[in-house]
Enzyme design. Sequence first.
Site: not given
Length: 382
Positions: A118, A382
Amino acid sequence: MDLTLRRAEAADFDALIQHDQRGFGTTHSEAWIAGMRRLLDLERFLFVEDAGRVVGVTGSVPFPMGVPGGQLDIEGVTWVSVLPTHRRRGVLRMLMAAQLETMTTAVAALTASQGTLYGRYGYGAATETRRIRIDKRFARFRPEAPDPGGVRMISAREARAHAPEVQARWAVGTPGSVLRHDVLWDLFLADPEEDRDGGTALFHLAHPDGYASYRLHHDRSTLVVRDLFAATPEAHAALWRVLLSGDFVSHLETGVSPPGDPLGFLLTDPRLVETSEVRDGVWIRVLDVPAALTARRYTAEVDVVLDVEGSRYHVTGGPDGAECTPTAALPDVTLGHSALGTLYLGGHRATTLARAGLVEGDAHRIDTAFLADRPPMHGTGF
Ligand SMILES: CC(C)(COP(=O)(O)OP(=O)(O)OC[C@H]1O[C@@H](n2cnc3c(N)ncnc32)[C@H](O)[C@@H]1OP(=O)(O)O)[C@@H](O)C(=O)NCCC(=O)NCCS
């Protein structure tokens, strides 16, 4: 291949679940799927399809995240996967580029399955998680260490009433904290057999300002702390005293004690808190630099011109607030989005990144001011 990108809609829920199971190689329980049906807004998901079949997904869930001195509504990027049949052909690249265009919050966050993925999209590893193991047989609290008491054992039903309120207080000002959604509380406290990994059912502890859940493994010799949220230092000390007092238990293991946790300093021998793993936790992408930098507080006065990938900002701030405005002035510090993300929650030093060549200029100008005064911790996946 005939790859197309589209926004998902409510009717795509079953396709999303099927894709996720194939992408991550897992089987979700019916209860978990029902929880996700309540939690997810499919309009926050993007699909890449090949000839009409979903081959890649990214999505987001909105929640308040703790930042130094406060809390900020962010998008938590999640459910990112590409089918094994379509990997390394640019599907993730398509999804990430489109998602960065659509997100409207000042900050996006994610947790990463691999550290290489990322940074190229401007996310920076901002917090760290730590796994610890304590040989409880030798752990003693310092004689003068706080001993506030006030802890009681509660049922899962009582925990459902008590824990969210405490977690919400803990979350404000804890950098990187995820305010846990009701659906995730329901799923966690339901404590299904498949979550127990051979251990007992969960036990729950309550303090007026804290809460912890744990289970026992290996014939009750190992206590694994699954959750611990303490809104005050007193609650932190009181809960750890109970967790380290179990009669049958020889070892305690947990991932809820982040780097910087004062736990070791409560003990006569801090070395007993052995770290078995430290790895990146939350990755941050700053999407709107002025909105993000004014949403947090700074531990020292700061007055600096930042150059973030060619855009310059004059940042002034301190413990009471901050301003950030575009400027044409010469920069004091030059950095990329990924480095800014790494610094944003105050879990890493600008001078450290400067030594790695990720921050140029006078890193000392922002070194202390950007640091957090509490250990960053997300506390909920999450
Ligand atoms: C990780 C995953 C999403 C990558 O998807 P993908 O479509 O194969 O990725 P892409 O082909 O679009 O690659 C995008 C970039 O990442 C790089 N990349 C992808 N996977 C990589 C890996 N495992 N290691 C290093 N680089 C990788 C590519 O080289 C490419 O770089 P470039 O754009 O600079 O040339 C996919 O392999 C997957 O779904 N894995 C299992 C589930 C998972 O881990 N999801 C992520 C959860 S956080």
